[in-house]
Design a protein around this motif. Sequence first.
Motif, PDB file in Angstrom:
ATOM      1  N   ASP A   1       0.830  -1.199   0.000  1.00 22.32           N
ATOM      2  CA  ASP A   1       0.000   0.000   0.000  1.00 22.32           C
ATOM      3  C   ASP A   1       0.871   1.258   0.000  1.00 22.32           C
ATOM      4  O   ASP A   1       1.763   1.398   0.832  1.00 22.32           O
TER       5      ASP A   1
ATOM      6  N   ILE B   1       0.432   4.387   0.923  1.00 29.33           N
ATOM      7  CA  ILE B   1       0.420   5.184   2.148  1.00 29.33           C
ATOM      8  C   ILE B   1       1.276   4.514   3.223  1.00 29.33           C
ATOM      9  O   ILE B   1       2.095   5.165   3.900  1.00 29.33           O
ATOM     10  N   LYS B   2       1.105   3.203   3.365  1.00 32.52           N
ATOM     11  CA  LYS B   2       1.902   2.487   4.360  1.00 32.52           C
ATOM     12  C   LYS B   2       3.386   2.501   3.991  1.00 32.52           C
ATOM     13  O   LYS B   2       4.248   2.587   4.871  1.00 32.52           O
TER      14      LYS B   2
ATOM     15  N   ALA C   1       4.918   4.896   2.475  1.00 33.22           N
ATOM     16  CA  ALA C   1       5.413   6.226   2.841  1.00 33.22           C
ATOM     17  C   ALA C   1       5.654   6.321   4.342  1.00 33.22           C
ATOM     18  O   ALA C   1       6.634   6.945   4.786  1.00 33.22           O
ATOM     19  N   LYS C   2       4.783   5.715   5.141  1.00 32.81           N
ATOM     20  CA  LYS C   2       4.942   5.773   6.594  1.00 32.81           C
ATOM     21  C   LYS C   2       6.166   4.975   7.053  1.00 32.81           C
ATOM     22  O   LYS C   2       6.896   5.407   7.946  1.00 32.81           O
TER      23      LYS C   2
END
Length: 214
Positions: A87, A89-90, A92-93
Motif C-alpha cells: 500500500d 500510504i503504508k 510512505a509511513k
Amino acid sequence: MKLVLHGYFRSGTSYRTRLALNWKGVPFDYVGVNLVEGEQHSDAYKAKNPQGLVPALEVDGEILTQSVAILEWIEETFPQRPLLPSDPIKRAKVRAFAAAIGCDIHPLQNLRILKKARELAGDDAEAGPAWARHWISLGFDALEKLAEQADGQNGFTFGDGPTLAEIYLLPQMFNARRFGVDLAPYPRLVAADEAARALPEFERAAPENQPDAI
C-alpha cells in the motif's frame, strides 16, 4: 552475482545492509574496514568509496555506496520477502520512520561527529556519549509516537513482520544501548527491536557475530 560487503561490525549503516541481505537470503562475502584504526581513509579503500565511509557493496565489480541507495537496490533487485508494504500510504509511513533514523538521528552520533564533539568540549571523554544520548533520546521520543500510531503486530512496528523500519531501528537501538540511553520510555521500540532480533536472519547480522567484532 557476486556481492562483497565492505563494512565495520559496529557501523549502523553496515548493520542495516547486513540485515537486508540476510533477510532476503542473499549470499555475500564480508570484508572488515576498521574505522577506529582509520582504514577507511586508506588509498585502497578510498578507491572504492571516495567519501571514506562504510558500507561499500561490490556487485560483480561495480561498487555501490551510501546505505540508503544500497538498500533501495537490494529491495529492487531481490523482491522476495519485501521490506516495504504494498500500500503506497503504508510504504510512505515506513519510509518516514526509517528516514527519521537515517536522516535525523544516526548522522549526529556516528564516529566522526562524536570525535568532533569531544574535541570541541576540550577532549572531555564524556562529551561524545552525552551528545549521542541527547539526540538519540530526542529522536526516540518521536519514533515511539510514530510506532504507537502504526499497525504493528507480533511486536513489529508495521504489519506482522519486519520492514525497512526494523532494518533502521535495530542498529539505532544497538547504539542506544551502547551509549547508555534509558529505553524505559520507549516500550514499542523495545518490543520491535526484540521481535526482530529474535529472527535468525537478523541474529546473524548482529555486530557481535561479525568476523571483525572486537
